[in-house]
Scaffold this active site. Structure first.
Site, PDB file in Angstrom:
ATOM      1  N   HIS A 121       0.816  -1.212   0.000  1.00  0.00           N
ATOM      2  CA  HIS A 121       0.000   0.000   0.000  1.00  0.00           C
ATOM      3  C   HIS A 121       0.854   1.268   0.000  1.00  0.00           C
ATOM      4  O   HIS A 121       0.336   2.370  -0.127  1.00  0.00           O
ATOM      5  CB  HIS A 121      -0.923  -0.005   1.231  1.00  0.00           C
ATOM      6  CG  HIS A 121      -2.016   1.016   1.180  1.00  0.00           C
ATOM      7  ND1 HIS A 121      -2.107   2.049   2.085  1.00  0.00           N
ATOM      8  CD2 HIS A 121      -3.064   1.167   0.328  1.00  0.00           C
ATOM      9  CE1 HIS A 121      -3.167   2.794   1.810  1.00  0.00           C
ATOM     10  NE2 HIS A 121      -3.765   2.287   0.747  1.00  0.00           N
ATOM     11  N   LYS A 123       3.534   4.240  -1.147  1.00  0.00           N
ATOM     12  CA  LYS A 123       3.803   4.998  -2.370  1.00  0.00           C
ATOM     13  C   LYS A 123       5.139   5.697  -2.195  1.00  0.00           C
ATOM     14  O   LYS A 123       5.231   6.742  -1.527  1.00  0.00           O
ATOM     15  CB  LYS A 123       2.709   6.036  -2.647  1.00  0.00           C
ATOM     16  CG  LYS A 123       1.311   5.430  -2.888  1.00  0.00           C
ATOM     17  CD  LYS A 123       0.513   5.286  -1.623  1.00  0.00           C
ATOM     18  CE  LYS A 123      -0.857   4.678  -1.899  1.00  0.00           C
ATOM     19  NZ  LYS A 123      -1.603   4.386  -0.657  1.00  0.00           N
ATOM     20  N   ASP A 128      17.835   8.538  -8.442  1.00  0.00           N
ATOM     21  CA  ASP A 128      19.291   8.691  -8.327  1.00  0.00           C
ATOM     22  C   ASP A 128      19.783   8.528  -6.893  1.00  0.00           C
ATOM     23  O   ASP A 128      20.827   9.091  -6.533  1.00  0.00           O
ATOM     24  CB  ASP A 128      19.735  10.056  -8.882  1.00  0.00           C
ATOM     25  CG  ASP A 128      19.683  10.109 -10.394  1.00  0.00           C
ATOM     26  OD1 ASP A 128      19.534   9.039 -11.028  1.00  0.00           O
ATOM     27  OD2 ASP A 128      19.785  11.212 -10.950  1.00  0.00           O
ATOM     28  N   HIS A 317      -8.294  11.715   0.975  1.00  0.00           N
ATOM     29  CA  HIS A 317      -7.403  10.564   0.852  1.00  0.00           C
ATOM     30  C   HIS A 317      -6.140  10.741   1.679  1.00  0.00           C
ATOM     31  O   HIS A 317      -5.238   9.900   1.642  1.00  0.00           O
ATOM     32  CB  HIS A 317      -7.040  10.344  -0.621  1.00  0.00           C
ATOM     33  CG  HIS A 317      -6.516   8.984  -0.919  1.00  0.00           C
ATOM     34  ND1 HIS A 317      -5.177   8.721  -1.153  1.00  0.00           N
ATOM     35  CD2 HIS A 317      -7.146   7.786  -1.004  1.00  0.00           C
ATOM     36  CE1 HIS A 317      -5.011   7.431  -1.365  1.00  0.00           C
ATOM     37  NE2 HIS A 317      -6.187   6.843  -1.291  1.00  0.00           N
ATOM     38  N   LYS A 319      -3.339  10.947   4.696  1.00  0.00           N
ATOM     39  CA  LYS A 319      -2.947  10.183   5.881  1.00  0.00           C
ATOM     40  C   LYS A 319      -1.836  10.961   6.571  1.00  0.00           C
ATOM     41  O   LYS A 319      -0.650  10.613   6.492  1.00  0.00           O
ATOM     42  CB  LYS A 319      -2.441   8.783   5.521  1.00  0.00           C
ATOM     43  CG  LYS A 319      -3.410   7.956   4.647  1.00  0.00           C
ATOM     44  CD  LYS A 319      -2.991   8.009   3.212  1.00  0.00           C
ATOM     45  CE  LYS A 319      -3.679   6.987   2.324  1.00  0.00           C
ATOM     46  NZ  LYS A 319      -5.117   6.961   2.357  1.00  0.00           N
ATOM     47  N   ASP A 324       1.700  18.605  18.137  1.00  0.00           N
ATOM     48  CA  ASP A 324       2.586  19.658  18.632  1.00  0.00           C
ATOM     49  C   ASP A 324       3.553  20.060  17.520  1.00  0.00           C
ATOM     50  O   ASP A 324       3.117  20.467  16.455  1.00  0.00           O
ATOM     51  CB  ASP A 324       3.296  19.215  19.912  1.00  0.00           C
ATOM     52  CG  ASP A 324       2.328  19.143  21.102  1.00  0.00           C
ATOM     53  OD1 ASP A 324       1.208  19.689  20.994  1.00  0.00           O
ATOM     54  OD2 ASP A 324       2.679  18.541  22.129  1.00  0.00           O
TER      55      ASP A 324
END
Length: 377
Positions: A121, A123, A128, A317, A319, A324
């Site tokens: 899941h 991404k 380089d 979408h 996350k 703080d």
């Protein structure tokens, strides 16, 4: 009493840029692919062959034509509808592709097996060995399959980060380890294999040393992985510890919010200590079961003194979190899929300036694009 701090590998001297939505993410990604000299390694859950997906492929093709080594990893379930065509296009351009847990064909696709729930899941893209991208944005157009109320569709609300600095070496290692594991096969020439592996590790260490940048002043950050072996609870542990030690403000944006007991208790205890705890959640149901499961907890969450806001213009979408002076950006939701089953990657950033930038983006949406959920409503 605060829990013991999780064991993290902190890296100092990083340059981390916040990217909001695909409108900022894809131009930055494609620009860096165009400037790649040696390698591009891209991992994604969904690779969709819409305009954006084909645009990314065109930049990968141009990189291959320049002699850049291109590797792509897609998830067998998330990218299932177009995995065969993606494989054909990547093979034609000279790129390497591996599919994480390919879906079975025929009747096997309708048989339930627990291992089919263990997905890639995360991404993550590394270019380089010195530029990394981490976040929640798949290779899919912002406006693909989103609601339209008659005034034109609005993009998914999501975030990623562009990273340079020592922390990139941890992304390189995570990608390399998974690539090798996915290429594992039965063999008889173990001695030759171990010699090749030893040589590869030495070359990787040398390459990392040569490409590592350090920025002054830079940001302090740590890569958080979740898998089903060594890093089963890393992301959850960091969230819990950050919540247990929070003193002023917690702002979490999560698309699929259905946390387990530990996270729920940490959120409640923070609110009881006088910390302002706010949750930015989906107001438009992308997947009905997850949406209703999340809403089933609202009454208890509100009773604990936690504020809830629902995002209205499109699908949420994101996350991300600001606790703080720290920020979390990545692919992991607060639900059983992310915290118990999937491979995920988050970046935890201890930098007040970055945390403030992310917080301002979230509060702008709280003010302009959200409904405040109350016990009465």
């Amino acid at each position: 009493m605060a829990r013991k701090e999780p064991r993290l590998i902190w890296r100092e001297g990083n340059c981390i840029e916040l990217l909001e939505n695909g409108g900022e993410f894809f131009p930055a990604l494609c620009r860096d692919i165009d400037e790649a000299k040696a390698s591009v390694h891209l991992e994604t859950y969904i690779f969709n062959l819409d305009d954006t997906g084909r645009r990314v492929l065109s930049h990968l093709k141009a990189a291959c034509e320049r002699g850049v080594k291109v590797r792509v990893v897609i998830d067998g379930f998330g990218s299932y509808p177009q995995a065969t065509e993606i494989a054909r296009l990547l093979e034609q351009m000279g790129a390497q592709l591996r599919i994480y847990r390919p879906e079975p064909n025929g009747l096997g696709r309708f048989r339930f097996k627990l291992k089919r729930l263990r997905r890639l899941h995360r991404k993550v893209t590394v270019i380089d060995r010195r530029i990394g991208f981490v976040g929640g944005i798949n290779i899919i157009d912002d406006l693909e399959d989103v609601p339209d109320d008659g005034q034109g569709p609005r993009p998914r609300f999501d975030f990623a980060v562009r990273i340079r600095g020592p922390i990139v070496q941890d992304l390189v290692k995570a990608q390399s380890d998974l690539w090798i594991r996915m290429g594992w096969r039965r063999r008889d020439d173990w001695n030759e294999f171990y010699q090749r592996l030893k040589g590869w590790r030495e070359r990787r260490a040398q390459a990392l040393a040569e490409t590592q940048e350090r920025f002054e002043p830079g940001m302090r950050a740590s890569v958080l992985l979740r898998d089903n072996l060594r890093f089963r609870n890393t992301i959850e542990n960091v969230y819990v510890h950050a919540l247990e030690t929070a003193r002023h403000d917690v702002l979490i944006a999560n698309s699929y919010f259905f946390p387990g007991r530990r996270l729920k208790e940490a959120l409640r205890r923070a609110a009881r200590r006088g910390v302002r705890v706010r949750l930015l959640l989906q107001g438009r149901a992308e997947y009905a079961i997850q949406y209703r499961a999340c809403r089933s907890m609202y009454h208890r969450v509100l009773q604990a003194g936690i504020e809830i806001y629902e995002y209205q213009p499109s699908y949420l979408h994101a996350k991300v979190a600001v606790i703080d002076g720290c920020a979390m950006v990545g692919s992991s939701n607060m639900d059983p899929f992310s915290l118990l089953l999937a491979r995920e990657t988050n970046v935890f950033i201890s930098d007040e300036g970055f945390a403030e930038e992310l917080k301002n983006s979230l509060e702008r949406e709280l003010s302009n694009s959200c409904n405040h959920v109350t016990a009465e409503s």
